[in-house]
Motif scaffolding. Sequence first.
Motif, PDB file in Angstrom:
ATOM      1  N   ALA A 129       6.454   8.147  -3.109  1.00  0.00           N
ATOM      2  CA  ALA A 129       6.386   9.278  -2.187  1.00  0.00           C
ATOM      3  C   ALA A 129       6.551  10.588  -2.947  1.00  0.00           C
ATOM      4  CB  ALA A 129       7.458   9.153  -1.112  1.00  0.00           C
ATOM      5  N   LEU A 130       5.888  11.625  -2.455  1.00  0.00           N
ATOM      6  CA  LEU A 130       5.999  12.959  -3.038  1.00  0.00           C
ATOM      7  C   LEU A 130       7.018  13.769  -2.246  1.00  0.00           C
ATOM      8  CD1 LEU A 130       2.228  13.749  -3.679  1.00  0.00           C
ATOM      9  CD2 LEU A 130       3.885  12.690  -5.233  1.00  0.00           C
ATOM     10  N   VAL A 131       7.820  14.582  -2.943  1.00  0.00           N
ATOM     11  CA  VAL A 131       8.872  15.360  -2.287  1.00  0.00           C
ATOM     12  C   VAL A 131       8.900  16.781  -2.827  1.00  0.00           C
ATOM     13  CG1 VAL A 131      10.377  13.428  -1.673  1.00  0.00           C
ATOM     14  CG2 VAL A 131      10.555  14.445  -3.950  1.00  0.00           C
ATOM     15  N   ASN A 132       9.253  17.726  -1.953  1.00  0.00           N
ATOM     16  CA  ASN A 132       9.456  19.109  -2.358  1.00  0.00           C
ATOM     17  C   ASN A 132      10.811  19.238  -3.050  1.00  0.00           C
ATOM     18  OD1 ASN A 132       7.061  20.093  -1.172  1.00  0.00           O
ATOM     19  ND2 ASN A 132       8.051  20.254   0.822  1.00  0.00           N
ATOM     20  N   LEU A 133      10.853  19.982  -4.153  1.00  0.00           N
ATOM     21  CA  LEU A 133      12.096  20.154  -4.900  1.00  0.00           C
ATOM     22  C   LEU A 133      12.394  21.634  -5.136  1.00  0.00           C
ATOM     23  CD1 LEU A 133      11.618  17.416  -7.677  1.00  0.00           C
ATOM     24  CD2 LEU A 133      12.927  17.204  -5.545  1.00  0.00           C
ATOM     25  N   GLU A 134      13.664  21.988  -4.972  1.00  0.00           N
ATOM     26  CA  GLU A 134      14.118  23.345  -5.282  1.00  0.00           C
ATOM     27  C   GLU A 134      15.553  23.300  -5.768  1.00  0.00           C
ATOM     28  OE1 GLU A 134      15.161  27.697  -3.288  1.00  0.00           O
ATOM     29  OE2 GLU A 134      14.437  26.082  -2.003  1.00  0.00           O
ATOM     30  N   ARG A 135      15.829  23.985  -6.869  1.00  0.00           N
ATOM     31  CA  ARG A 135      17.203  24.138  -7.331  1.00  0.00           C
ATOM     32  C   ARG A 135      17.918  25.197  -6.493  1.00  0.00           C
ATOM     33  NH1 ARG A 135      15.394  25.219 -13.443  1.00  0.00           N
ATOM     34  NH2 ARG A 135      13.741  26.205 -12.214  1.00  0.00           N
ATOM     35  N   ALA A 136      19.244  25.133  -6.506  1.00  0.00           N
ATOM     36  CA  ALA A 136      20.024  26.165  -5.825  1.00  0.00           C
ATOM     37  C   ALA A 136      19.718  27.522  -6.444  1.00  0.00           C
ATOM     38  CB  ALA A 136      21.514  25.855  -5.928  1.00  0.00           C
ATOM     39  N   MET A 137      19.743  28.572  -5.621  1.00  0.00           N
ATOM     40  CA  MET A 137      19.386  29.910  -6.080  1.00  0.00           C
ATOM     41  C   MET A 137      20.462  30.474  -7.002  1.00  0.00           C
ATOM     42  SD  MET A 137      18.586  33.342  -3.856  1.00  0.00           S
ATOM     43  CE  MET A 137      20.317  33.581  -3.434  1.00  0.00           C
ATOM     44  N   PRO A 138      20.104  30.958  -8.179  1.00  0.00           N
ATOM     45  CA  PRO A 138      21.097  31.590  -9.044  1.00  0.00           C
ATOM     46  C   PRO A 138      21.511  32.947  -8.487  1.00  0.00           C
ATOM     47  CG  PRO A 138      18.910  31.826  -9.996  1.00  0.00           C
ATOM     48  CD  PRO A 138      18.761  30.935  -8.789  1.00  0.00           C
ATOM     49  N   ALA A 139      22.692  33.404  -8.859  1.00  0.00           N
ATOM     50  CA  ALA A 139      23.211  34.672  -8.327  1.00  0.00           C
ATOM     51  C   ALA A 139      22.313  35.847  -8.699  1.00  0.00           C
ATOM     52  CB  ALA A 139      24.623  34.906  -8.840  1.00  0.00           C
ATOM     53  N   ASN A 140      21.600  35.751  -9.817  1.00  0.00           N
ATOM     54  CA  ASN A 140      20.733  36.855 -10.245  1.00  0.00           C
ATOM     55  C   ASN A 140      19.264  36.572  -9.957  1.00  0.00           C
ATOM     56  OD1 ASN A 140      20.362  34.828 -12.089  1.00  0.00           O
ATOM     57  ND2 ASN A 140      20.384  36.153 -13.895  1.00  0.00           N
ATOM     58  N   GLY A 141      19.004  35.601  -9.077  1.00  0.00           N
ATOM     59  CA  GLY A 141      17.623  35.228  -8.783  1.00  0.00           C
ATOM     60  C   GLY A 141      17.009  36.071  -7.680  1.00  0.00           C
ATOM     61  N   ARG A 142      15.681  35.963  -7.542  1.00  0.00           N
ATOM     62  CA  ARG A 142      14.974  36.665  -6.474  1.00  0.00           C
ATOM     63  C   ARG A 142      15.118  35.880  -5.182  1.00  0.00           C
ATOM     64  NH1 ARG A 142      11.237  37.801 -10.745  1.00  0.00           N
ATOM     65  NH2 ARG A 142      10.983  40.040 -11.027  1.00  0.00           N
ATOM     66  N   PHE A 143      15.269  36.600  -4.082  1.00  0.00           N
ATOM     67  CA  PHE A 143      15.426  35.970  -2.776  1.00  0.00           C
ATOM     68  C   PHE A 143      14.070  36.029  -2.064  1.00  0.00           C
ATOM     69  CE2 PHE A 143      19.098  35.298   0.395  1.00  0.00           C
ATOM     70  CZ  PHE A 143      18.408  34.261   0.980  1.00  0.00           C
ATOM     71  N   GLY A 144      13.184  35.098  -2.423  1.00  0.00           N
ATOM     72  CA  GLY A 144      11.814  35.176  -1.944  1.00  0.00           C
ATOM     73  C   GLY A 144      11.586  34.637  -0.548  1.00  0.00           C
ATOM     74  N   GLY A 145      12.461  33.755  -0.056  1.00  0.00           N
ATOM     75  CA  GLY A 145      12.245  33.167   1.259  1.00  0.00           C
ATOM     76  C   GLY A 145      13.274  33.656   2.258  1.00  0.00           C
ATOM     77  N   HIS A 146      14.154  32.734   2.728  1.00  0.00           N
ATOM     78  CA  HIS A 146      15.271  33.123   3.577  1.00  0.00           C
ATOM     79  C   HIS A 146      16.460  32.218   3.241  1.00  0.00           C
ATOM     80  CE1 HIS A 146      13.794  29.692   5.986  1.00  0.00           C
ATOM     81  NE2 HIS A 146      14.967  29.677   6.587  1.00  0.00           N
ATOM     82  N   MET A 147      17.603  32.476   3.834  1.00  0.00           N
ATOM     83  CA  MET A 147      18.794  31.689   3.528  1.00  0.00           C
ATOM     84  C   MET A 147      18.640  30.265   4.054  1.00  0.00           C
ATOM     85  SD  MET A 147      22.048  34.231   4.040  1.00  0.00           S
ATOM     86  CE  MET A 147      21.634  34.648   5.738  1.00  0.00           C
ATOM     87  N   VAL A 148      18.543  29.316   3.145  1.00  0.00           N
ATOM     88  CA  VAL A 148      18.389  27.900   3.482  1.00  0.00           C
ATOM     89  C   VAL A 148      19.592  27.150   2.920  1.00  0.00           C
ATOM     90  CG1 VAL A 148      16.949  25.848   3.239  1.00  0.00           C
ATOM     91  CG2 VAL A 148      15.878  28.112   3.436  1.00  0.00           C
ATOM     92  N   SER A 149      20.330  26.472   3.778  1.00  0.00           N
ATOM     93  CA  SER A 149      21.553  25.796   3.337  1.00  0.00           C
ATOM     94  C   SER A 149      21.297  24.396   2.810  1.00  0.00           C
ATOM     95  CB  SER A 149      22.552  25.713   4.499  1.00  0.00           C
ATOM     96  OG  SER A 149      22.078  24.822   5.491  1.00  0.00           O
ATOM     97  N   GLY A 150      20.187  23.791   3.222  1.00  0.00           N
ATOM     98  CA  GLY A 150      19.920  22.402   2.853  1.00  0.00           C
ATOM     99  C   GLY A 150      20.602  21.412   3.771  1.00  0.00           C
ATOM    100  N   HIS A 151      21.165  21.922   4.880  1.00  0.00           N
ATOM    101  CA  HIS A 151      21.817  21.058   5.866  1.00  0.00           C
ATOM    102  C   HIS A 151      20.882  20.926   7.066  1.00  0.00           C
ATOM    103  CE1 HIS A 151      25.702  22.803   3.954  1.00  0.00           C
ATOM    104  NE2 HIS A 151      25.153  21.858   3.197  1.00  0.00           N
ATOM    105  N   ILE A 152      20.216  19.799   7.154  1.00  0.00           N
ATOM    106  CA  ILE A 152      19.146  19.589   8.115  1.00  0.00           C
ATOM    107  C   ILE A 152      19.694  19.501   9.542  1.00  0.00           C
ATOM    108  CG2 ILE A 152      17.273  18.020   8.789  1.00  0.00           C
ATOM    109  CD1 ILE A 152      16.879  19.561   6.143  1.00  0.00           C
TER     110      ILE A 152
END
Length: 215
Positions: A79-102
């Motif tokens: 199966a294929l899955v979407n992957l994202e690391r946690a946002m670093p403190a100095n990273g760009r906020f390109g989307g919105h606040m996502v907690s990962g709690h479904i």
Amino acid sequence: MFTGIIEEIGIVKEVRKGALSSVLTIQASVILNDLHLGDSIAVNGVCLTAASRSSNTFQADVMHETLNRSSLGSLRAGALVNLERAMPANGRFGGHMVSGHIDGVGMIKAIQKDDNAVWYTIGAEDKILRYIVEKGSVAVDGISLTVAKVSASNFSFSAIPHTVMSTILSRKTTGDTVNLENDVIGKYIEKLLCPATSQARFGGMTKEFLSQFGY
């Protein structure tokens, strides 16, 4: 905390099932560059912890509660899955606040081409739809998306070609299940303003309270 901007598509190499839990082994490349044990990774929008890793895979435990709340229980090898690391403190906020709690799962009801974009209609339960607003944000399998339409039983979004091809949206078909996470801000506001759930425990936020402090 995540942003909903998918970094890469991973491949499930193994699913080792326990009585009420499972262990996923996922092949990846980009997210492994600076991955340490204990780091958080969003897998189809679900926040998991890297428990071990190799040169091209990582393993994560999936608990009973997570299997009940998400679609991870249906994953199989390949199966294929979407992957994202946690946002670093100095990273760009390109989307919105996502907690990962479904919050729950939805089902794709329709997929329709619209010139270079693709419309997806997602059926969901009332407990999820109550927090979804037109032009608001929602995470679908961990992807930060803007809601275009909302009805009594579903919501729709229009995805640009880059989003479709950079995520597993391009592999989705009608009837597939997706993980859904509502915008966390709406849930917190409801908790503060709803007397039935919050006032008895925390005092709530009433008109009298706001008046007392000059609002």
